[in-house]
Motif scaffolding. Structure first.
Motif, PDB file in Angstrom:
ATOM      1  N   ILE A 146      -1.906 -11.256  -4.014  1.00  0.00           N
ATOM      2  CA  ILE A 146      -1.242  -9.931  -3.800  1.00  0.00           C
ATOM      3  C   ILE A 146      -2.326  -8.945  -3.966  1.00  0.00           C
ATOM      4  CG2 ILE A 146       0.698  -8.440  -4.430  1.00  0.00           C
ATOM      5  CD1 ILE A 146       2.091 -10.724  -5.715  1.00  0.00           C
ATOM      6  N   LEU A 147      -2.368  -8.205  -2.845  1.00  0.00           N
ATOM      7  CA  LEU A 147      -3.502  -6.903  -2.771  1.00  0.00           C
ATOM      8  C   LEU A 147      -2.550  -5.713  -3.023  1.00  0.00           C
ATOM      9  CD1 LEU A 147      -5.669  -7.880   0.231  1.00  0.00           C
ATOM     10  CD2 LEU A 147      -5.694  -8.817  -2.077  1.00  0.00           C
ATOM     11  N   LEU A 148      -3.051  -4.859  -3.599  1.00  0.00           N
ATOM     12  CA  LEU A 148      -2.489  -3.241  -3.986  1.00  0.00           C
ATOM     13  C   LEU A 148      -3.515  -2.228  -3.874  1.00  0.00           C
ATOM     14  CD1 LEU A 148      -0.759  -3.883  -7.549  1.00  0.00           C
ATOM     15  CD2 LEU A 148       0.132  -4.578  -5.086  1.00  0.00           C
ATOM     16  N   TYR A 149      -2.867  -1.427  -2.907  1.00  0.00           N
ATOM     17  CA  TYR A 149      -3.575  -0.063  -2.886  1.00  0.00           C
ATOM     18  C   TYR A 149      -2.720   1.136  -3.678  1.00  0.00           C
ATOM     19  CZ  TYR A 149      -5.514   4.538  -1.732  1.00  0.00           C
ATOM     20  OH  TYR A 149      -5.688   5.782  -1.821  1.00  0.00           O
ATOM     21  N   MET A 150      -3.009   1.545  -4.712  1.00  0.00           N
ATOM     22  CA  MET A 150      -1.965   2.338  -5.430  1.00  0.00           C
ATOM     23  C   MET A 150      -2.679   3.672  -5.643  1.00  0.00           C
ATOM     24  SD  MET A 150      -1.152   1.431  -9.292  1.00  0.00           S
ATOM     25  CE  MET A 150      -0.460  -0.127  -9.134  1.00  0.00           C
ATOM     26  N   SER A 192       0.753  -1.123   0.006  1.00  0.00           N
ATOM     27  CA  SER A 192       0.022  -0.065   0.053  1.00  0.00           C
ATOM     28  C   SER A 192       0.975   1.229   0.091  1.00  0.00           C
ATOM     29  CB  SER A 192      -1.068  -0.037   1.273  1.00  0.00           C
ATOM     30  OG  SER A 192      -1.392   1.193   1.254  1.00  0.00           O
ATOM     31  N   GLN A 193       0.355   2.093  -0.979  1.00  0.00           N
ATOM     32  CA  GLN A 193       1.059   3.591  -0.635  1.00  0.00           C
ATOM     33  C   GLN A 193       0.791   4.478   0.455  1.00  0.00           C
ATOM     34  OE1 GLN A 193       0.690   4.403  -5.082  1.00  0.00           O
ATOM     35  NE2 GLN A 193       2.034   5.714  -4.603  1.00  0.00           N
ATOM     36  N   SER A 194      -0.345   4.048   0.994  1.00  0.00           N
ATOM     37  CA  SER A 194      -0.850   4.860   2.077  1.00  0.00           C
ATOM     38  C   SER A 194      -0.941   4.323   3.432  1.00  0.00           C
ATOM     39  CB  SER A 194      -2.655   5.176   1.991  1.00  0.00           C
ATOM     40  OG  SER A 194      -3.113   5.683   3.067  1.00  0.00           O
ATOM     41  N   GLY A 195      -0.267   4.889   4.430  1.00  0.00           N
ATOM     42  CA  GLY A 195      -0.295   4.256   5.835  1.00  0.00           C
ATOM     43  C   GLY A 195      -1.760   4.498   6.283  1.00  0.00           C
ATOM     44  N   ALA A 196      -2.412   5.125   6.008  1.00  0.00           N
ATOM     45  CA  ALA A 196      -3.867   5.100   6.541  1.00  0.00           C
ATOM     46  C   ALA A 196      -4.347   4.179   6.226  1.00  0.00           C
ATOM     47  CB  ALA A 196      -4.537   6.563   6.307  1.00  0.00           C
ATOM     48  N   ILE A 197      -4.450   3.697   4.822  1.00  0.00           N
ATOM     49  CA  ILE A 197      -5.002   2.514   4.339  1.00  0.00           C
ATOM     50  C   ILE A 197      -4.563   1.223   4.727  1.00  0.00           C
ATOM     51  CG2 ILE A 197      -5.384   1.362   2.123  1.00  0.00           C
ATOM     52  CD1 ILE A 197      -7.256   3.589   2.309  1.00  0.00           C
ATOM     53  N   CYS A 198      -3.362   1.217   5.136  1.00  0.00           N
ATOM     54  CA  CYS A 198      -2.686  -0.016   5.793  1.00  0.00           C
ATOM     55  C   CYS A 198      -3.345  -0.157   7.266  1.00  0.00           C
ATOM     56  CB  CYS A 198      -1.187   0.459   5.960  1.00  0.00           C
ATOM     57  SG  CYS A 198      -0.340   0.065   4.613  1.00  0.00           S
ATOM     58  N   ALA A 199      -3.228   0.857   8.030  1.00  0.00           N
ATOM     59  CA  ALA A 199      -4.125   0.926   9.332  1.00  0.00           C
ATOM     60  C   ALA A 199      -5.386   0.354   9.100  1.00  0.00           C
ATOM     61  CB  ALA A 199      -3.944   2.149  10.199  1.00  0.00           C
TER      62      ALA A 199
END
Length: 888
Positions: free
Chosen positions: A207-211, A157-164
């Motif tokens: 594999i999951l991606l947030y882009m 993930s590019q976003s730490g918020a999305i990671c959380a």
């Protein structure tokens, strides 16, 4: 990448004991997560942190840590990275924000970080990231609290918020992860690097991606095309809307590309795209816990009619109906269920369904091979405990061969039942719609995988391209300082690449127009020629069905007046005259445009004046073969008409495929073409004619830079040669269309030769294996075939290839020669050509494993300069050559 996920030691630079500080959280997460290696705090202001000795600098640590996490302000990062390089650290994670996403000052800091690491081989994750986790080795190198369960899903993930958000939601849904990476601004390590790494890790199932954006689209597409053949990649790409794209740009510091182009790129790479975080989870859970469906034949078993209708309505959004029930299954259900059951799919076993009725209905549904998936729905009712039905489903599902998933609708009465299903790896969804959509995303991956394995058929006729003519046209235009080719010059370019056009002539005066019109048979079309007016119809610049001199006079005068009114400063080259094609069956459009991220993008769809209003178009990336061209055609709304709807004349679809392939090759050969419209393409009596076109040019500063995101067939590497035994050989890179030739080559092999090559008994080649050998990525694999053209048709005599590792420095070779041609020197010629190309690309080491009894390959390796050593297995030799010193 290994140092980020399986390190023996980790340094935390900026470690401290302060509550709520990132350096403190990182120390806690490593310790509490159970990391078994050495944790080393680095902080010049502390002698100890968490009772561990603290160092003033990473250079003072001996032996050096494999990985370092920099938890200090970003302004300090360049100097710390420099120290890490001196110390010999293999990988660094930079947590701090404040890089290019904040503008020029931040971009300068990132440049300084790059400069500090340049040439060291050290990899960097971040900046502006949360870090990385690997639950299997107890690595929690993030400031997110708690280690997720070990699973088979990898998240980037590019976003730490999305990671959380993902971590928190996964914990609630009992979903585990193999790897979890927040990559932030991607100064170094990017999506492509991690996809390559995770694709080779057997613990990763999907594999999951947030882009938000891409920094190296070519590397990303190359990695994704390779990995998606063996495991699904699911992406949530933000920035679909124009406002969303701007938000992504502000956040990440790079412009997001046109969303439709991302769709086309993902599709070409075999990636499944989802529109929301909820659907990412729904799809991921099904991917992680259930087998892939072989088709779309979904059975729906429900104790309520309404939820079954909801599931059916969702299927209809995809143009599907629930699978028909086979007669024998229907008979069995008749014996089990009350006479007023639905007698169709959805299978409504009624609101008074007991646990026993559920069990027997499930057994019956799973006894047939006519279903590709089973959705089990339960709504709460007083007669049947939902947890008992859940237990029954978990027992029956153990012998599953198709994906089985559930929708337990309700609230607190369903909590225990859902927990039972989760623990048994049966995904559960709150609504039937979400369940069906997850199944359809799963099918989309299965279909992508199938398409990646299909062999593209050859065209009936070879396509011919006159590159010299186009080159002259383009550079004559540059000399005249013209960057927009008019219709006549654009058509010359199209004709040079075999695209059929309607012939046109130029007239600069009304008298010349009359004279030239009289030399053309039949009614005419007159059109404005101006480099400053792109759309002729906007300036009254097109006149049809001109039949006499008066018509020509009136049309010429109207065109000149219309152009002057539309743009008084416009340059007028004259008018074009061409035959009028009346009563065309269809109008099509095709074109190309340069995208900032993905290079040239091809477009095809309905054409004519209303093309933009109708918006019936599909996008694709070059290069195209027949299969890819046909797929573009099939994705348009006009496809049923092209096939012959009711009384309309069907189009020769192969001709349309040829048009797209010719356009693709033109764009491949000439990066100077940055925009092209061929509109309309009239279809008359089943045949296409390009009646108008415009081409926009731009000088290319670096002609050696690749302008395609997917590497094209390297035709310049084709050569004719003689082996040492004077055997004539045509050596060229392998093509996707070579699959039939490869099968014929395989048929010439003895069982011994097959065992030498595959290290196992292989009786036939599956579509997947054929695709693996013939549909290669020319960026990451070097594969040459030797052909004998003396028999009146092509015959493949052998193939050699080098499969490059992701870093491009090492590669593994293999050679396969048909048994009738052993000892002719073919293997040496093919492998030597592969080695030369590898050397040109900067590859350093090429190696291969050879069975000890395969004396032919051992001798061939020695002849070409390989060192031969016994492998770990006494029955094998390892052959290695250093291309830095090899003289080939």
């Amino acid at each position: 990448m290994e140092q980020f996920f399986n390190p023996e030691s980790i340094a935390v630079i900026g470690a401290n004991d302060k509550p709520n500080a990132i350096g403190s959280a990182l120390m806690d997460n490593l310790i509490q997560g159970g990391f078994p290696g050495t944790i080393i705090p680095v902080n010049p202001n502390h002698e100890t942190v968490r009772d561990l000795k603290s160092y003033g600098s990473v250079v003072h640590i001996n032996p050096p840590p494999e990985m370092a996490i920099i938890a200090t302000p970003i302004a300090t990062a360049p100097d710390i990275v420099r120290q890490c390089v001196i110390a010999g650290v293999k990988g660094v994670i930079i947590i701090a924000a404040g890089g290019k996403e904040l503008g020029e000052e931040g971009a300068l800091i990132e440049e300084q970080i790059e400069g500090a690491a340049e040439g060291s081989g050290m990899r960097i994750i971040g900046p502006n990231c949360m870090g990385a986790m690997h639950p299997a080795t107890f690595v929690n190198a993030t400031f997110a609290g708690g280690m997720p369960a070990t699973g088979n899903l990898a998240v980037i993930s590019q976003s730490g918020a999305i990671c959380a958000a993902i971590l928190d939601r996964a914990a609630a849904g009992h979903l585990g992860f193999s790897h979890f990476v927040s990559i932030g601004s991607m100064l170094d390590v990017d999506f492509g690097d991690l996809i390559d790494y995770l694709g080779n890790d057997g613990s990763v199932r999907a594999i999951l991606l947030y882009m938000e954006n891409l920094t190296n689209p070519r590397k990303f597409i190359s990695a994704a095309r390779s990995v998606s053949r063996i495991k699904p990649i699911i992406v949530l790409k933000s920035g679909r809307s124009e406002a969303g794209a701007k938000a992504a740009s502000t956040h990440i510091g790079a412009m997001a590309g046109e969303d439709a182009v991302y769709d086309a790129a993902f599709k070409r790479a075999g990636i499944v795209r989802v529109p929301s975080l909820a659907r990412l989870f729904d799809c991921a859970e099904l991917m992680a816990k259930q087998p892939r469906p072989a088709g779309t034949r979904l059975a729906i078993l429900t104790n309520g009619g309404g939820p079954g209708v909801m599931a059916t309505d969702t299927l209809s959004e995809y143009g599907l109906d629930p699978a028909p029930i086979p007669d024998e299954i229907c008979a069995q259900l008749n014996d089990l269920l009350p006479p007023y059951w639905s007698r169709s799919n959805p299978i409504d076993i009624l609101g008074n369904a007991t646990v026993d009725r559920y069990a027997k209905a499930l057994d019956i549904c799973l006894s047939t091979r006519e279903f590709d998936g089973l959705l089990v729905i339960m709504v709460p009712q007083d007669l049947t405990p939902p947890e008992e039905v859940a237990k029954t489903l978990t027992q029956i599902a153990k012998r599953k061969r198709i994906p089985i998933f559930a929708c337990w609708m309700g609230g607190k009465r369903m909590v225990e039942a859902i927990k039972i299903l989760d623990e048994a790896d049966i995904p559960t969804y709150e609504t039937p719609e979400r369940a069906v959509r997850a199944f359809m995303y799963m099918w989309e991956y299965s279909r992508n995988h199938e398409l990646l394995s299909q062999v593209p058929p050859k065209l009936s006729n070879e396509l011919y391209f006159n590159r010299d003519q186009v080159f002259r046209t383009i550079y004559e235009s540059f000399e005249q300082e013209v960057d927009l080719l008019n219709e006549l010059k654009s058509k010359k370019v199209l004709e040079a690449y075999g695209i059929p056009t309607c012939p046109s002539v130029l007239a600069t005066t009304v008298e010349e127009a009359v004279e030239k019109a009289n030399a053309i048979e039949g009614p005419l079309v007159m059109k404005l020629l101006s480099p400053d007016i792109a759309h002729k119809s906007d300036a009254n610049g097109i006149h049809l069905d001109l039949r006499n001199d008066d018509d020509i006079h009136r049309a010429f005068t109207a065109i000149m007046e219309g152009a002057k009114q539309f743009n008084p400063e416009a340059r007028i080259d004259g008018v074009s005259l061409q035959p009028f094609i009346a009563g065309a069956d269809f109008e099509l459009f095709m074109g190309a445009k340069q995208d900032d991220n993905f290079g040239p993008v091809l477009c095809f769809g309905s054409g004519g004046v209303l093309a933009e209003l109708v918006d019936d178009k599909t996008l694709g990336l070059p290069p195209l073969n027949r299969l890819l061209a046909r797929r573009m055609i099939e994705e348009t709304q006009i496809m049923p008409l092209l096939q012959g709807f009711r009384n309309s004349t069907p189009v020769e679809l192969e001709k349309i495929e040829e048009l797209l392939m010719q356009l693709s090759q033109l764009i491949i050969d000439f990066p100077e073409i940055v925009e092209m419209d061929v509109n309309p393409i009239l279809i008359k009596d089943g045949k296409p004619y390009a009646v108008d076109a415009r081409i926009m040019l731009q000088r290319v500063e670096n002609s050696n830079a690749p302008h395609l995101v997917i590497s094209a067939y390297p035709q310049h590497l084709e050569r004719h040669d003689l082996t040492d035994m004077q055997w004539p050989l045509f050596i060229r890179p392998i093509k996707p269309e070579d699959a039939p030739l490869f099968e014929e080559l395989f048929d010439t092999l003895t069982p011994t030769s097959i065992y030498y090559r595959f290290f196992s008994v292989v009786k036939s080649l599956s579509p997947e294996i054929l695709a693996r050998f013939t549909q290669i990525d020319y960026d990451r694999e070097i594969s040459f075939v030797g052909l004998d053209e003396n028999m009146g048709k092509e015959r493949m005599l052998g193939v050699a290839n080098i499969l490059g590792e992701p870093d491009g420095r090492r590669g593994e070779f293999s050679v396969l020669i048909g048994d009738p041609w052993h000892g002719k020197g073919i293997g040496a010629k093919l492998l030597l050509q592969c080695l030369r190309i590898a050397q040109e690309r900067g590859m350093e080491i090429v190696w291969g494993t050879v069975l000890a009894e395969n004396k032919y390959m051992v001798e061939l390796g020695k002849k070409l300069g390989f060192t031969v050593k016994q492998g770990d297995d006494p029955s094998e030799y390892k052959l290695t050559i250093d291309l830095n010193t090899a003289k080939l």
